[in-house]
Write a protein that holds these residues in place. Structure first.
Motif, PDB file in Angstrom:
ATOM      1  N   GLU A 293       0.836  -1.172  -0.242  1.00 44.16           N
ATOM      2  CA  GLU A 293      -0.154  -0.027   0.087  1.00 44.16           C
ATOM      3  C   GLU A 293       1.103   1.177   0.265  1.00 44.16           C
TER       4      GLU A 293
ATOM      5  N   PHE B 159      -4.543   5.155  -7.968  1.00 46.45           N
ATOM      6  CA  PHE B 159      -4.986   4.736  -6.763  1.00 46.45           C
ATOM      7  C   PHE B 159      -6.420   3.596  -6.515  1.00 46.45           C
ATOM      8  N   LEU B 160      -7.171   4.182  -6.960  1.00 51.38           N
ATOM      9  CA  LEU B 160      -7.972   3.488  -6.522  1.00 51.38           C
ATOM     10  C   LEU B 160      -8.297   1.982  -7.371  1.00 51.38           C
TER      11      LEU B 160
ATOM     12  N   MET C 150      -6.400  -0.070  -4.753  1.00 54.13           N
ATOM     13  CA  MET C 150      -6.662  -0.375  -3.873  1.00 54.13           C
ATOM     14  C   MET C 150      -7.782  -1.205  -3.729  1.00 54.13           C
ATOM     15  N   ALA C 151      -8.692  -1.082  -4.600  1.00 55.63           N
ATOM     16  CA  ALA C 151     -10.129  -2.049  -4.686  1.00 55.63           C
ATOM     17  C   ALA C 151      -9.264  -3.453  -5.308  1.00 55.63           C
TER      18      ALA C 151
ATOM     19  N   VAL D 241      -7.990  -4.102  -1.054  1.00 62.20           N
ATOM     20  CA  VAL D 241      -8.827  -4.825  -0.094  1.00 62.20           C
ATOM     21  C   VAL D 241      -9.188  -5.736   0.165  1.00 62.20           C
ATOM     22  N   LEU D 242      -8.893  -6.561  -1.442  1.00 62.99           N
ATOM     23  CA  LEU D 242      -9.835  -7.850  -1.113  1.00 62.99           C
ATOM     24  C   LEU D 242      -8.712  -9.187  -0.628  1.00 62.99           C
TER      25      LEU D 242
END
Lengths: 502, 489
Positions: free
Chosen positions: A139, A165-166, A169-170, A173-174
């Motif tokens: 991260e 970034f998104l 990040m998506a 998180v998984l």
């Protein structure tokens, strides 16, 4: 503190040093950054000896508790799989400083500070042996890249950097959810321990759960690779990033994905990985061909190189999922090759941009007449990227195709099409931009490569030849580590089910 | 009169923080009356000293004077100490920021600080109440003071709107709570949580279990309103946007934490045996809260409103920890509330500073190019925002991490996955603020931004230091949170 820890700490200290540099000294930021990153590179060469002596076992291991509850450990180590990726990162950082020398005029010290923070993140990712630590570094790499693209990028930089970034990040998180689940099963984040527990069957996963965990990790990595059809963030990020950002992104950060697959997905969830190898290989082959075809029609050079990355990284994924020594060796070798040759391509494209302020192929032409040395370097890099024998990519692609052919001959056929296509789009771009008549403005603006730029690119070109001819420098250590990875990768779940039925 | 009805010295010492605050608050009101028109200013430091004294008293009480007070109406256990210390820290920083805010607004009166102190009394009582009447009293003391604080700038229409909305909706929600308290008293004949817990667990004692469930539901409504959990969150954006910036800062961190404290205590000590029944409600509420907060925040242009929606979303994460129904979950909730308090203090300190007189600059766009005019402020804001996103090496990351770990341990897999995906959505609107600060050219509002006042600087730096320290060594706080997470069932 051992050498590997220093390699994480020093860039971090450099980051703070540069950030806290008084405004009056920001003109010196690039010298400081160059000196520090060079020193870090030289230090990282000290990693070579011990790891090459025993590539299959972890070297430079440190395993200290960091947080007591839950038990998170500062566990880092290096083996033949991660060694070269760490060296690649430390090697490219000073080159990236050089390539940004005159281009970055705004907020200079922050720029170099973020470059060094990125180095912290990527070295951490490759060195982590604790899943939690790995996630932290994973991260952490997002933040500097987010700023590098967002502040110093081109016109549509904000869109591109948010998307980057998104998207990442998506996916991650998984992965975090899967890491937490593994912790609840095993009571540890320590990767070798978890691997042992899963391999010995003391912690047994049902095929269903294993598949879910596998995909939670795999999707996070596949977004980073990026594997078709999750690649759409990459062209935007590459086109909008400043040159050094593109170089680090393509050469190092994409490898975080493929490294993650080889390091974690295979040994931890070998059953599921083998079970779903077919569909994944299909995605990889589609990526190889689609990436190449889309690259062919790009009017923008950076976009072309970005799509070529999608295509090349498809090879890497294919190699990993052929589950044999050749395929995996080729995949890891190709990660390094791609890092070297695509890094050089982005640097050279960046040089053209600094001169002509355009990334469109059609605004160039006949550059060879006005800048022959630049053109020569570009040609060698192009040929390396195509996979010409005696240059680096040839070895990687050859091994991958061999491995794929052993696993499933049809895969090799599909992938081989990509090799041909890569020659088409690269040479066609070279022809349009560098050969032919020199328009007036090109002759006026495009000047010969200067010494600083030459110093930045020449090491990469030397490496292309070195890696294409003297594979013995690199391959034995890679093979040594891969052998362990393959030993740890369990047979497919379907076969287990068969076996039990019998 | 039974002998134990007479309070002992220990009782007084255990509630010393509340006593100090009440005395100081009353003193401030008197001073104001005596001082006359001219000398009303500068009463903030008195309030600050009182809060620090109360902090010391709460610390000492938590250290070696734990136990029940006033016939078990209050209980000073580690859990109560944790929250008392937390709300007092929030109070202290809020006072620090308020001093420069009201000086700027030319409305620096002792009344304001007295109200803050009274609100803190209510929150401390909430944290330590072990009995439903005390819960109600604490909630009312805290809320009524906060209602007035929201409308403190009498000439400002937004303040008035905020106060009246909060007051009407808040009183309405409190009646639900009171109704629940009345019912449970009717059924069990007691209002003490531990006795309720025992009676509810005993199938022979209760002949209408559905009534108990109804009590739970009524109280849930009351608490859900106070913590702004969906579907009772709709007041939050309007109230947070309208209230003076330092009041919003105070409200979003202090009273919210206290409300969560009492939520946890009532549902753990009083109704843990009904966990199977109320857990699904909390589960759904947690998910809805996260979704509503995060998705509504995506389109906000007012930074106070954006942070209001973000605070809704963060309440959702804490509800995930409550849904886990374990001590690990409680510890995670405590850690999260504390770390969230610091992020919010920091973020609102900057908003307080940046908004300027009459809060003219409260749009996200107004922050354009702040990084070039005030690099330090922008960098600190970035730290707070990254922590709100949950990027590693900030306390916000470990907060989320512990919560979702607790959820996984309690086998709430879907809630974990959906919650984590929510936090990826949330990244967008926090990043947007960073985009504006760093990637846009400075506008008129950044050019004219004044340098942070001392009180605000202290708040910003202290919050940032806490966030980073807890992001690297979360054990410092987690150990305390784990000790404090024990609640008798």
């Amino acid at each position: 503190m051992n050498l590997l820890t220093w390699l994480i700490v020093l860039p971090a200290l450099s980051f703070f040093l540069l950030l806290l540099l008084p405004k009056s000294m920001s003109g010196n930021a690039k010298y400081i950054a160059l000196g520090l990153s060079l020193a870090i590179f030289v230090m990282s060469l000290g990693l070579l000896g011990p790891v090459l002596a025993n590539p299959g076992a972890p070297s430079f291991e440190i395993n200290e508790p960091w947080i007591e509850q839950p038990a998170i450990r500062y566990h880092i180590a290096l083996d033949g799989l991660s060694l070269w990726l760490v060296i690649l990162s430390t090697f490219l950082t000073p080159l990236c400083v050089l390539i940004s020398w005159n281009h970055i005029k705004d907020r200079v010290k922050e720029y170099y500070a973020f470059l060094l923070l990125l180095e912290v993140g990527v070295i951490g990712v490759f060195a982590s042996m604790d899943l939690f630590l790995f996630y932290v570094f994973w991260e952490l790499t997002l933040v500097p890249m987010y700023f590098l693209i967002g502040i110093w990028g081109h016109d549509r930089r904000i869109y591109a950097t948010l998307k980057f970034f998104l998207y990442t990040m998506a996916g991650s998180v998984l992965m975090l959810a899967a890491i937490l689940y593994l912790y609840s099963l095993t009571g540890t984040f320590d990767y070798p321990v978890i691997q042992q527990l899963l391999a010995s069957g003391r912690v047994a996963l049902t095929p269903h759960v294993e598949a879910l965990l596998f995909f939670a990790f795999f999707i996070a990595f596949a977004i980073k690779v990026p594997l078709w059809p999750l690649h759409t963030w990459l062209p935007d990020a590459h086109v909008e990033a400043p040159t050094a950002g593109s170089v680090m992104l393509a050469s190092v950060m994409l490898k975080m994905g493929t490294y993650g697959i080889a390091r974690f997905c295979l040994p931890l969830f070998g059953g599921a990985a083998r079970q779903y190898a077919g569909p994944i290989a299909a995605c990889a082959i589609i990526g190889i061909i689609v990436g190449a075809l889309v690259a062919m029609v790009q009017p923008n050079m950076k976009k072309l190189v970005a799509y070529s990355s999608v295509s090349h990284l498809g090879f890497v994924v294919l190699g990993i999922f052929s589950f044999n020594q050749q395929g995996l060796d080729g995949a890891v070798y190709q990660m390094l090759n791609h890092g070297v040759s695509t890094g050089a391509l982005f640097m050279l494209v960046g040089m053209l941009y600094e001169r002509q302020h355009s990334l469109e192929i059609k605004s160039y032409g006949g550059v060879a007449t006005v800048a022959p040395h630049l053109t020569t370097l570009f040609l060698i890099t192009t040929l390396a990227s195509i996979g010409l024998p005696l240059l680096n990519n040839f070895i990687g692609e050859f091994l991958i195709l061999q491995g794929a052919a052993i696993a499933n001959f049809n895969w090799a056929v599909g992938a081989a099409v990509g090799v041909i296509l890569s020659a088409c789009y690269m040479l066609w771009m070279f022809q349009r931009a560098f050969l032919g008549k020199t328009p007036h403005d090109v002759a006026h603006h495009v000047t010969e490569i200067n010494l600083r730029e030459f110093v930045a690119v020449a090491p990469l070109v030397i490496l292309m030849v070195w890696m294409g001819t003297a594979t013995q420098t690199f391959l034995p250590s890679i093979s040594g580590a891969n052998k362990i990875v393959l030993e740890q990768t369990r047979p497919a779940n379907v076969e287990v089910a068969h076996h039990n039925a019998r | 009169m039974p002998a134990n009805f007479i309070p002992t010295t220990a009782d007084y010492l255990r509630t010393l923080p509340e006593i100090i605050l009440i005395v100081a608050g009353t003193l401030l009101m008197l001073l104001e009356g005596l001082a006359g028109e001219r000398n009303r200013k500068g009463t903030g430091p008195i309030a600050l000293v009182a809060i620090l004294a109360a902090f010391g008293a709460a610390f000492l009480a938590g250290l070696d004077n734990r136990g029940p007070a006033f016939q078990n109406f209050l209980i000073i256990d580690d859990f109560a100490t944790f929250f008392r210390l937390l709300v007092l820290v929030v109070g202290a920083f809020s006072v620090l920021c308020s001093m420069s805010y009201f000086e700027r607004e030319n409305n620096d009166t002792g009344e304001y600080y007295a109200l803050i102190l009274f609100s803190l009394v209510g929150q401390c009582l909430l944290a330590s109440s072990n009995e439903l009447i005390m819960v109600f009293i604490g909630l009312e003391i805290s809320s009524i003071a906060t209602y007035i604080l929201c409308g403190f700038q009498r000439d400002d229409r937004r303040n008035n709107e905020s106060a009246i909305k909060y007051f009407l909706l808040g009183s309405f929600a409190t009646t639900f709570l009171l109704y629940g308290v009345a019912w449970i008293y009717g059924m069990t004949g007691t209002t003490k949580l531990d006795e309720i817990g025992k009676l509810v667990a005993d199938p022979r004692a209760i002949d209408t279990p559905w009534m108990v469930a109804a009590c739970c539901a009524l109280m849930f409504v009351g608490f859900a309103f106070k913590v702004s959990a969906a579907p009772l969150q709709s007041w939050t954006p309007d109230v947070y946007q309208g209230a003076p910036a330092p009041v919003t800062m105070f409200m979003s961190a202090g009273p919210k934490a206290a409300a969560f404290a009492v939520f946890l205590r009532v549902f753990t000590t009083g109704f843990s045996t009904l966990g199977e029944s109320w857990m699904p409600v909390v589960w759904i509420s947690a998910l809805l809260t996260m979704i509503v907060g995060n998705f509504a925040a995506l389109t906000q242009s007012n930074i106070k409103r954006l942070l209001a929606y973000s605070s809704i979303a963060h309440a959702g994460y804490v509800l995930v920890a409550i849904a886990a129904r374990s001590e690990i979950g409680t510890a995670a909730a405590l850690f999260y509330l504390a770390s969230y308090a610091f992020m919010n203090l920091g973020a609102f300190a900057i908003v307080t500073q940046f908004s300027r007189a009459k809060e003219r600059y409260v749009l996200v766009e107004d922050l354009a190019g702040l990084s070039q005019r005030q690099p330090v402020t922008a960098a600190l804001f970035t730290v707070f925002l990254l922590s709100l996103i949950g990027v590693p090496l900030t306390s916000g990351f470990f907060g989320k991490f512990y919560i979702f770990k607790a959820a996984i341990d309690s086998k709430l897999f879907w809630l974990t996955v959906l919650g984590l995906l929510n936090s990826a959505v949330a990244a967008y609107y926090y990043l947007r603020i960073i985009v504006v600060m760093y990637f846009h050219e400075p506008g008129q509002s950044a050019d004219t931004a004044p340098a942070p006042a001392p009180g605000i600087s202290i708040t910003m730096w202290a919050s940032a230091v806490m966030i980073v320290v807890l992001g690297v060594y979360p054990g410092l706080l987690l150990r305390f949170a784990t000790i404090s997470s024990f609640l008798p069932k």
